[in-house]
Design a protein around this motif. Structure first.
Motif, short mmCIF file in Angstrom:
data_model
loop_
_atom_site.label_atom_id
_atom_site.label_comp_id
_atom_site.label_asym_id
_atom_site.label_seq_id
_atom_site.Cartn_x
_atom_site.Cartn_y
_atom_site.Cartn_z
N LEU A 78 0.86 -1.60 -0.02
CA LEU A 78 0.01 0.13 0.00
C LEU A 78 0.83 1.19 -0.04
O LEU A 78 0.37 2.35 -0.56
CB LEU A 78 -1.14 0.07 1.39
CG LEU A 78 -1.88 -1.02 1.22
CD1 LEU A 78 -2.58 -1.04 2.87
CD2 LEU A 78 -3.17 -0.97 0.28
N THR A 79 2.15 1.19 0.70
CA THR A 79 2.92 2.24 0.69
C THR A 79 3.36 2.71 -0.67
O THR A 79 3.65 2.08 -1.56
CB THR A 79 4.16 2.15 1.50
OG1 THR A 79 3.90 1.85 3.04
CG2 THR A 79 5.39 3.05 1.39
N GLY A 80 3.42 3.96 -0.86
CA GLY A 80 3.51 4.56 -2.01
C GLY A 80 4.88 5.02 -2.23
O GLY A 80 5.43 5.24 -3.35
N ASP A 81 5.52 5.18 -1.19
CA ASP A 81 6.93 5.93 -1.20
C ASP A 81 8.31 4.79 -1.72
O ASP A 81 7.65 3.65 -1.82
CB ASP A 81 7.29 6.81 -0.08
CG ASP A 81 7.76 5.83 1.21
OD1 ASP A 81 8.07 4.74 1.20
OD2 ASP A 81 7.67 6.50 2.28
N PRO A 82 9.23 5.24 -1.75
CA PRO A 82 10.40 4.32 -2.05
C PRO A 82 10.73 3.07 -1.39
O PRO A 82 11.29 2.23 -1.75
CB PRO A 82 11.72 5.16 -2.56
CG PRO A 82 11.12 6.61 -2.60
CD PRO A 82 9.85 6.68 -1.77
N ALA A 113 16.66 11.08 -2.41
CA ALA A 113 18.12 11.40 -2.39
C ALA A 113 18.92 10.46 -1.37
O ALA A 113 18.51 10.27 -0.17
CB ALA A 113 18.44 12.83 -2.29
N ALA A 114 20.16 10.15 -1.71
CA ALA A 114 20.83 9.55 -0.72
C ALA A 114 22.35 9.96 -0.82
O ALA A 114 22.72 10.26 -1.96
CB ALA A 114 21.00 8.02 -0.69
N GLY A 115 23.28 9.67 0.09
CA GLY A 115 24.73 9.96 0.24
C GLY A 115 24.83 11.22 -0.21
O GLY A 115 24.39 12.16 0.59
N ALA A 159 22.08 13.83 -0.99
CA ALA A 159 21.34 14.25 0.11
C ALA A 159 22.06 15.16 1.12
O ALA A 159 21.35 15.80 2.31
CB ALA A 159 20.88 13.03 1.07
N ALA A 160 23.24 15.55 0.63
CA ALA A 160 24.15 16.14 1.68
C ALA A 160 23.48 17.61 1.95
O ALA A 160 23.59 18.00 3.34
CB ALA A 160 25.52 16.59 1.11
N PRO A 161 22.82 18.48 1.35
CA PRO A 161 22.52 19.65 1.90
C PRO A 161 21.33 19.55 2.92
O PRO A 161 21.39 20.45 3.77
CB PRO A 161 21.78 20.44 0.40
CG PRO A 161 22.37 19.92 -0.57
CD PRO A 161 22.68 18.26 -0.10
N VAL A 162 20.37 18.77 2.77
CA VAL A 162 19.56 18.68 4.01
C VAL A 162 20.30 17.97 5.12
O VAL A 162 19.89 18.29 6.20
CB VAL A 162 18.27 17.90 3.73
CG1 VAL A 162 17.46 17.44 4.57
CG2 VAL A 162 17.49 18.56 2.45
N ALA A 163 21.15 17.01 4.98
CA ALA A 163 21.86 16.66 5.89
C ALA A 163 22.66 17.62 6.65
O ALA A 163 22.76 17.72 7.80
CB ALA A 163 22.94 15.69 5.49
N ALA A 164 23.20 18.67 5.99
CA ALA A 164 23.83 19.82 6.67
C ALA A 164 23.02 20.66 7.70
O ALA A 164 23.40 21.16 8.51
CB ALA A 164 24.46 20.62 5.39
N VAL A 165 21.72 20.88 6.96
CA VAL A 165 20.77 21.43 8.01
C VAL A 165 20.53 20.60 9.10
O VAL A 165 20.20 21.29 10.16
CB VAL A 165 19.42 21.73 7.04
CG1 VAL A 165 18.29 22.32 7.71
CG2 VAL A 165 19.48 22.64 5.98
N ALA A 166 20.39 19.32 8.97
CA ALA A 166 20.08 18.54 10.25
C ALA A 166 21.10 18.82 11.13
O ALA A 166 20.82 18.71 12.42
CB ALA A 166 19.80 16.94 9.74
N ALA A 167 22.24 18.64 10.65
CA ALA A 167 23.75 18.58 11.38
C ALA A 167 23.64 19.91 12.26
O ALA A 167 23.89 19.91 13.38
CB ALA A 167 24.85 18.29 10.65
N ALA A 168 23.34 20.87 11.58
CA ALA A 168 23.44 22.23 12.35
C ALA A 168 22.23 22.47 13.40
O ALA A 168 22.51 23.06 14.61
CB ALA A 168 23.10 23.18 11.38
#
Length: 454
Positions: free
Chosen positions: A158-162, A393-395, A398-407
């Motif tokens: 049922l899940t639609g995402d990846p 995105a992965a690796g 995905a770095a820009p959002v990973a950088a926001v999360a790290a901040a």
């Protein structure tokens, strides 16, 4: 709740980390590429590690910790129940199980008298689909592409995402459709009303082409959760209800993430002038202190099983410890006015602050949400709406959002991020000062996202 200041205990940190990395197999992960944070404790809207760092929990763990960490009423209820009856099989009647079922039915719409308890959201959705198939005699189920319904066989289909992709094939009687998403409309709509109209036209076409005579149910998250905090536009959910009535299809509202206060209602669909046939829940029913989920069943569907056996069950269905925490949750909600404070904080604090952020940060394409459930959608270009990171995105991608999360984490906030979005989903008991502080941290962290804007 009094917060015990975290003290560093690096020896314990090392031991917890070693045991985890040596022996725990984690979900949704490449095992050698992760390093989970060892958590020492939590209180209210905060948790802390063994290194002396504390974090405002702006994800409510997995958007389930509605009443926060270590709520004294929930802890006391579990302790009291464990002292008198720790467990009992589901074929026997139990006081707290019946009490919780009654309370759930009382906040559900009229005509919902029965509750089937499960261990969580995935098996709630599995059993709701089973009920719909048995009652209608039709096997096919429709669900949205942007959705998550769980990790068990039918639920992951049922899940639609990846997360579905690597698990295919599973249940072959599922078809997907596009739900409304005005910011990235699949229907080239120019208004929320037009988005609803065109999304409903698409859904009806899908029903016709898939064969209405084969479709037993449509399941949808009332407010799409992990896949975008997508608020249904005006008229969409009543329109789905009308299509289900027209074609003899059971409407299932997946309230696992948004039920029990997340958007300021007992059930999110109550804000949209619609009544489904089956309601699935988990997470906020008891903040996950002991695993619990379930299906609230309309009387029409429940009556089918009055003289016909329902072919399903779980050893821990309606576990007394879980139900005791659920009863305590109702008492806290009613005593402390949780629904009212969620609506107030969402309207008065979160909405205007996120609007101000959107005006300030060129990386913000859109903010949307209600109650204490919001998404900040990040883009590289506001004009083209190019996402800050690609879909799935992965690796390095995905770095820009990973950088926001790290901040955020460096500043003492644990965020919820998914693809190109930052979600705001703190515990419903968060204080106003904590909420403002958390939004301040996100505001500052978005300076990092702005660096990637074209």
């Amino acid at each position: 709740m009094t917060l015990t200041e975290p003290a560093a205990d690096l020896d314990t940190d090392a031991q917890v980390r070693a045991n985890d990395r040596g022996h725990v197999f984690h979900s949704w992960s490449a095992q050698a590429l992760i390093d989970p944070l060892p958590v020492a404790g939590g209180a209210g809207s905060t948790f802390w590690d063994y290194a002396g760092n504390s974090y405002l929990d702006f994800s409510s763990q997995l958007v389930n910790l509605n009443l926060g960490h270590q709520h004294p009423d929930l802890v006391a209820a579990i302790q009291e129940q464990a002292g008198r009856l720790a467990t009992i099989q589901p074929a026997l009647a139990n006081d707290v199980r019946g009490d919780l079922a009654r309370r759930i039915s009382e906040v559900a719409p009229e005509g919902f008298s029965k509750v089937f308890f499960t261990n969580g959201g995935a098996d709630a959705n599995e059993n709701a689909v089973r009920m719909a198939r048995l009652v209608t005699g039709k096997r096919k189920v429709l669900s949205m592409y942007r959705s998550y319904h769980g990790n068990t066989s039918t639920a992951i289909t049922l899940t639609g995402d990846p997360r579905r992709w690597a698990n295919e094939p599973a249940d072959g009687s599922v078809a997907h459709f596009f739900g409304p998403y005005a910011y990235r409309s699949a229907f080239h709509s120019s208004s929320p009303e037009q988005e609803a109209e065109r999304a409903l036209e698409h859904l009806e076409q899908t029903i016709v082409l898939e064969g209405a005579s084969t479709i037993g149910a449509i399941i949808l998250e009332t407010v799409v959760g992990t896949n975008g905090v997508l608020i249904p536009p005006p008229g969409y959910l009543p329109g789905v209800r009308a299509l289900c009535d027209k074609y003899g299809i059971v409407m299932i509202a997946d309230e696992v993430m948004v039920g029990f206060g997340r958007v300021g209602e007992w059930f999110a669909f109550q804000a949209f002038d619609v009544v489904p046939d089956l309601i699935t829940f988990a997470k906020g029913i008891n903040s996950g202190y002991v695993p619990l989920g379930g299906v609230v069943i309309s009387d029409r569907i429940a009556s089918h099983f009055d003289t016909v056996s329902f072919p399903g069950g779980l050893t821990y269905s309606g576990h007394p410890l879980a139900c005791a925490a659920g009863v305590a949750t109702f008492e806290v909600f009613q005593r402390d006015g949780i629904l009212e404070r969620v609506r107030d904080l969402g309207d008065r604090v979160v909405a205007p602050r996120l609007a101000a952020m959107a005006a300030k940060h060129p990386s913000i394409g859109e903010v949307r949400g209600m109650g204490l459930f919001w998404a900040i959608e990040l883009v590289r270009d506001r004009e083209t709406r190019e996402p800050l990171v690609p879909f799935n995105a992965a690796g390095a991608d995905a770095a820009p959002v990973a950088a926001v999360a790290a901040a955020c984490k460096k500043a003492g906030l644990w965020p919820f991020t998914h693809f190109n979005r930052v979600h705001v989903a703190p515990p419903l008991v968060i204080t106003e000062d904590e909420l403002v502080r958390g939004l301040d941290i996100i505001d500052a962290a978005l300076d990092v996202a702005d660096e990637y804007v074209s």
